[in-house]
Scaffold this motif. Structure first.
Motif, PDB file in Angstrom:
ATOM      1  N   GLN A 100     -36.402 -31.792  47.827  1.00  0.00           N
ATOM      2  CA  GLN A 100     -37.105 -30.884  48.736  1.00  0.00           C
ATOM      3  C   GLN A 100     -38.348 -30.259  48.102  1.00  0.00           C
ATOM      4  O   GLN A 100     -39.154 -29.657  48.795  1.00  0.00           O
ATOM      5  CB  GLN A 100     -36.156 -29.765  49.189  1.00  0.00           C
ATOM      6  N   ASN A 101     -38.492 -30.404  46.779  1.00  0.00           N
ATOM      7  CA  ASN A 101     -39.586 -29.753  46.074  1.00  0.00           C
ATOM      8  C   ASN A 101     -40.464 -30.745  45.317  1.00  0.00           C
ATOM      9  O   ASN A 101     -40.916 -30.472  44.203  1.00  0.00           O
ATOM     10  CB  ASN A 101     -39.036 -28.673  45.132  1.00  0.00           C
ATOM     11  N   ARG A 138     -30.717 -32.249  45.720  1.00  0.00           N
ATOM     12  CA  ARG A 138     -31.310 -31.808  46.983  1.00  0.00           C
ATOM     13  C   ARG A 138     -32.528 -30.929  46.719  1.00  0.00           C
ATOM     14  O   ARG A 138     -33.568 -31.098  47.351  1.00  0.00           O
ATOM     15  CB  ARG A 138     -30.282 -31.067  47.841  1.00  0.00           C
ATOM     16  N   PHE A 139     -32.397 -29.991  45.787  1.00  0.00           N
ATOM     17  CA  PHE A 139     -33.518 -29.102  45.459  1.00  0.00           C
ATOM     18  C   PHE A 139     -34.720 -29.913  44.980  1.00  0.00           C
ATOM     19  O   PHE A 139     -35.846 -29.675  45.423  1.00  0.00           O
ATOM     20  CB  PHE A 139     -33.103 -28.083  44.386  1.00  0.00           C
ATOM     21  N   THR A 198     -29.061 -21.554  41.069  1.00  0.00           N
ATOM     22  CA  THR A 198     -30.067 -20.733  41.741  1.00  0.00           C
ATOM     23  C   THR A 198     -31.328 -20.697  40.899  1.00  0.00           C
ATOM     24  O   THR A 198     -31.275 -20.383  39.712  1.00  0.00           O
ATOM     25  CB  THR A 198     -29.549 -19.290  41.936  1.00  0.00           C
ATOM     26  N   GLN A 199     -32.445 -21.002  41.520  1.00  0.00           N
ATOM     27  CA  GLN A 199     -33.736 -21.003  40.828  1.00  0.00           C
ATOM     28  C   GLN A 199     -34.258 -19.579  40.647  1.00  0.00           C
ATOM     29  O   GLN A 199     -33.941 -18.697  41.437  1.00  0.00           O
ATOM     30  CB  GLN A 199     -34.754 -21.820  41.637  1.00  0.00           C
TER      31      GLN A 199
END
Length: 167
Positions: A28-29, A24-25, A105-106
């Motif tokens: 979205q990026n 997902r990340f 977590t980024q």
């Protein structure tokens, strides 16, 4: 304090959730193509666990990252996808390989911690990433990797940017 340990079969649900979040990340990026078919699959994760090559990073008992690590790939051998590179590796083997990196977590230094852990085991580490995976490309550069060229994945022929870190 962050620690790394071998993944266990009972970690599979948490691993799958972590990789779902990473997909997902990425989508979205600006990286919707990498792992778009749901990879890494449960079968691939199970195989990594059986081989003793699946690792998790935890902080205070909470899963914060996962990755596959194999070392050493002996002199004269090669990671199958790394046998042919459009470019050149910075140095020959033996080397370690790190794949399937996912973090919960980024921006918390987790990728760097995991890279340092692997690098301490081998001193010659190779990785690859999708061209559109800008966060990973930044992390590799920040953590001392040099760009070496383009490789193609054996299972689907897609290209990946190849990097190497040496002592």
């Amino acid at each position: 304090m962050m620690t790394v340990r071998l993944a266990r079969c009972e970690d599979l649900p948490a691993l799958q959730a972590l990789y779902d979040g990473a997909r997902r990340f990425m989508a979205q990026n600006g990286n919707p193509e990498q792992w778009k078919t749901g990879g890494p699959t449960r079968a691939a994760l199970e195989q990594d666990i059986r081989r003793g090559e699946s690792y998790v990073c935890e902080e205070d008992g909470t899963l914060c990252a996962a990755f596959m690590f194999r070392a050493p790939v002996a002199e004269g051998e090669t990671e199958p996808d790394y046998a042919c590179i459009n470019g050149a590796w910075a140095a020959p083997g033996p080397y370690g390989v790190m794949h399937r990196v996912a973090v919960a977590t980024q921006g918390k230094g987790v990728v760097g911690f995991c890279i340092d852990w692997c690098f301490a085991k081998c001193g010659n580490l190779r990785m690859d990433t999708h061209r559109d995976n800008r966060p990973m490309r930044r992390a590799l550069t920040k953590n001392g990797f040099v760009y070496c060229g383009v490789i193609r994945l054996g299972f689907d022929g897609s290209e990946r940017l190849a990097y190497q870190k040496l002592k």
